[in-house]
Scaffold this motif. Structure first.
Motif, short mmCIF file in Angstrom:
data_model
loop_
_atom_site.label_atom_id
_atom_site.label_comp_id
_atom_site.label_asym_id
_atom_site.label_seq_id
_atom_site.Cartn_x
_atom_site.Cartn_y
_atom_site.Cartn_z
N MET A 1 -34.76 60.98 73.26
CA MET A 1 -34.07 60.56 74.47
C MET A 1 -35.09 60.27 75.56
SD MET A 1 -31.40 62.68 76.77
CE MET A 1 -31.22 62.23 78.48
N SER A 2 -34.88 59.20 76.28
CA SER A 2 -35.76 58.83 77.38
C SER A 2 -35.06 59.16 78.69
CB SER A 2 -36.06 57.33 77.31
OG SER A 2 -36.88 56.95 78.38
N ALA A 3 -35.81 59.75 79.59
CA ALA A 3 -35.30 60.06 80.93
C ALA A 3 -36.08 59.21 81.91
CB ALA A 3 -35.50 61.54 81.22
N VAL A 4 -35.39 58.67 82.90
CA VAL A 4 -36.02 57.78 83.87
C VAL A 4 -36.05 58.45 85.23
CG1 VAL A 4 -35.91 55.53 84.99
CG2 VAL A 4 -35.21 55.77 82.60
N VAL A 5 -37.20 58.35 85.88
CA VAL A 5 -37.34 58.81 87.26
C VAL A 5 -38.17 57.77 87.99
CG1 VAL A 5 -39.35 60.27 86.78
CG2 VAL A 5 -37.92 60.78 88.74
N LEU A 113 -38.53 62.92 76.45
CA LEU A 113 -38.44 64.35 76.70
C LEU A 113 -38.92 65.16 75.50
CD1 LEU A 113 -35.00 64.46 78.51
CD2 LEU A 113 -37.29 64.51 79.52
N PRO A 114 -39.78 66.14 75.75
CA PRO A 114 -40.26 67.00 74.67
C PRO A 114 -39.23 68.07 74.32
CG PRO A 114 -41.23 67.72 76.73
CD PRO A 114 -40.40 66.49 77.02
N LEU A 115 -39.43 68.75 73.25
CA LEU A 115 -38.66 69.94 72.84
C LEU A 115 -37.24 69.65 72.39
CD1 LEU A 115 -39.85 72.37 75.68
CD2 LEU A 115 -40.88 72.04 73.41
N ARG A 120 -33.74 68.01 76.47
CA ARG A 120 -32.58 67.27 77.01
C ARG A 120 -31.72 68.18 77.89
NH1 ARG A 120 -32.95 65.29 71.85
NH2 ARG A 120 -31.25 66.55 71.04
N ALA A 121 -31.54 69.42 77.46
CA ALA A 121 -30.73 70.36 78.24
C ALA A 121 -31.43 70.73 79.55
CB ALA A 121 -30.44 71.61 77.43
N GLY A 122 -32.74 70.80 79.52
CA GLY A 122 -33.49 71.20 80.71
C GLY A 122 -33.76 70.07 81.69
N TRP A 123 -33.58 68.81 81.25
CA TRP A 123 -33.90 67.68 82.13
C TRP A 123 -33.14 67.70 83.46
CZ3 TRP A 123 -37.48 64.85 83.73
CH2 TRP A 123 -37.24 63.69 84.44
N PRO A 124 -31.84 68.00 83.48
CA PRO A 124 -31.15 68.02 84.78
C PRO A 124 -31.77 69.02 85.77
CG PRO A 124 -29.54 67.95 83.02
CD PRO A 124 -30.90 68.18 82.38
N VAL A 125 -32.36 70.08 85.27
CA VAL A 125 -33.03 71.06 86.13
C VAL A 125 -34.42 70.55 86.51
CG1 VAL A 125 -33.95 73.40 86.25
CG2 VAL A 125 -31.73 72.98 85.16
N ALA A 126 -35.14 69.97 85.56
CA ALA A 126 -36.52 69.52 85.80
C ALA A 126 -36.59 68.24 86.62
CB ALA A 126 -37.23 69.32 84.46
#
Length: 148
Positions: A1-5, A113-115, A120-126
């Motif tokens: 999964m890719s997260a964009v910032v 995202l690693p791990l 993926r679960a931690g991305w909203p916090v990070a």
């Protein structure tokens, strides 16, 4: 999964100057928090295929971010591919002139995202912390670009 910032900052300086200062890779050490940047080999880092390394951390605690330049379009766009263990995925610096004396700089990261599920679960916090880090770096860059 890719997260964009992504973050954008207006710099009170001409676009050509902003581009030159932004892509002075070793000088990023002066404005990027807790990070030392260098080019690998004999390259200036100003061409497709150039390799760049950034150590982020304090002392020996941190991580090495390895990158390869995948697009070089001066004075408007540079893309890299992060190839390290911690940071992976494409990153983009985009420079847009806002008249003769102001420039918008956008820094966008598409992070793999690693791990797995944990990442993926931690991305909203990070995510807010990652965005805040990029925003802090661009604030520091804006001041640095005006002085240099």
């Amino acid at each position: 999964m890719s997260a964009v910032v992504a973050v954008t900052r207006t710099v009170p300086a001409p676009a050509e100057h902003v581009w030159r200062v932004l892509t002075d890779w070793p000088a990023q050490t002066d404005w990027m928090p807790l990070t030392r940047v260098r080019t690998v080999g004999d390259s200036s880092g100003h061409e497709v295929g150039a390799q760049i390394e950034a150590w982020t951390g304090v002392g020996r605690v941190g991580f090495l971010d390895t990158m390869v330049v995948t697009a070089w379009e001066p004075p408007t766009r540079c893309e890299v591919l992060h190839t390290g263990r911690v940071v992976r995925g494409p990153g983009i610096f985009a420079v847009t002139a806002l008249g003769a004396r102001h420039t918008a700089v956008t820094w966008k990261e598409h992070l793999d995202l690693p791990l797995g599920r944990l990442g993926r679960a931690g991305w909203p916090v990070a995510r807010p912390f990652v965005r805040a880090g990029l925003a802090m770096a661009l604030r520091r860059f804006a001041s640095y670009a005006v002085r240099h």
